[in-house]
Design a protein around this motif. Structure first.
Motif, mmCIF file in Angstrom:
data_model
loop_
_atom_site.group_PDB
_atom_site.id
_atom_site.type_symbol
_atom_site.label_atom_id
_atom_site.label_comp_id
_atom_site.label_asym_id
_atom_site.label_seq_id
_atom_site.Cartn_x
_atom_site.Cartn_y
_atom_site.Cartn_z
ATOM 1 N N ARG A 44 0.850 -1.181 0.000
ATOM 2 C CA ARG A 44 0.000 0.000 0.000
ATOM 3 C C ARG A 44 0.891 1.238 0.000
ATOM 4 O O ARG A 44 1.956 1.254 0.601
ATOM 5 N N GLY A 46 2.385 4.658 1.032
ATOM 6 C CA GLY A 46 2.536 5.267 2.350
ATOM 7 C C GLY A 46 1.609 6.453 2.513
ATOM 8 O O GLY A 46 1.195 7.085 1.532
ATOM 9 N N ARG A 47 1.305 6.744 3.730
ATOM 10 C CA ARG A 47 0.416 7.881 3.998
ATOM 11 C C ARG A 47 1.184 9.188 3.875
ATOM 12 O O ARG A 47 2.324 9.298 4.292
ATOM 13 N N LYS A 48 0.534 10.169 3.318
ATOM 14 C CA LYS A 48 1.127 11.486 3.192
ATOM 15 C C LYS A 48 0.597 12.347 4.334
ATOM 16 O O LYS A 48 -0.620 12.532 4.467
ATOM 17 N N LEU A 49 1.496 12.847 5.139
ATOM 18 C CA LEU A 49 1.087 13.655 6.273
ATOM 19 C C LEU A 49 0.593 15.024 5.829
ATOM 20 O O LEU A 49 1.091 15.594 4.857
#
Length: 84
Positions: A44, A46-49
């Motif tokens: 998946r 990665g999450r973007k802050l």
């Protein structure tokens, strides 16, 4: 399941199918665990802050619970027969 290197080379398709079906496959070299065969899964992203920055507002009284709500828990029949 544990297989030696020679056996794994000759049965790679079968071992791949077993791994895909959830079987843990360990390939040994000189009798010691050497590799683990597992199915490929897409990673998946990665999450973007900060994506929601400025779009979410939390009320100033977010952490405050009204006394009537607290009292309703204490006076409930959640645990009948227990004294509060």
């Amino acid at each position: 399941m544990k297989f030696n290197m020679h056996e794994a080379k000759s049965q790679l398709s079968r071992l791949g199918r077993l791994a895909w079906e959830g079987e843990e496959i360990v390939i040994a070299k000189a009798g010691e665990p050497w590799l683990r065969l597992e199915p490929y899964r897409e990673r998946r992203a990665g999450r973007k802050l900060g994506v929601w920055k400025g779009q979410v507002r939390i009320a100033p009284d977010f952490d405050e619970t009204p006394q009537e709500v607290i009292d309703s828990f204490h006076d409930s029949n959640l645990f009948p027969g227990e004294d509060a």
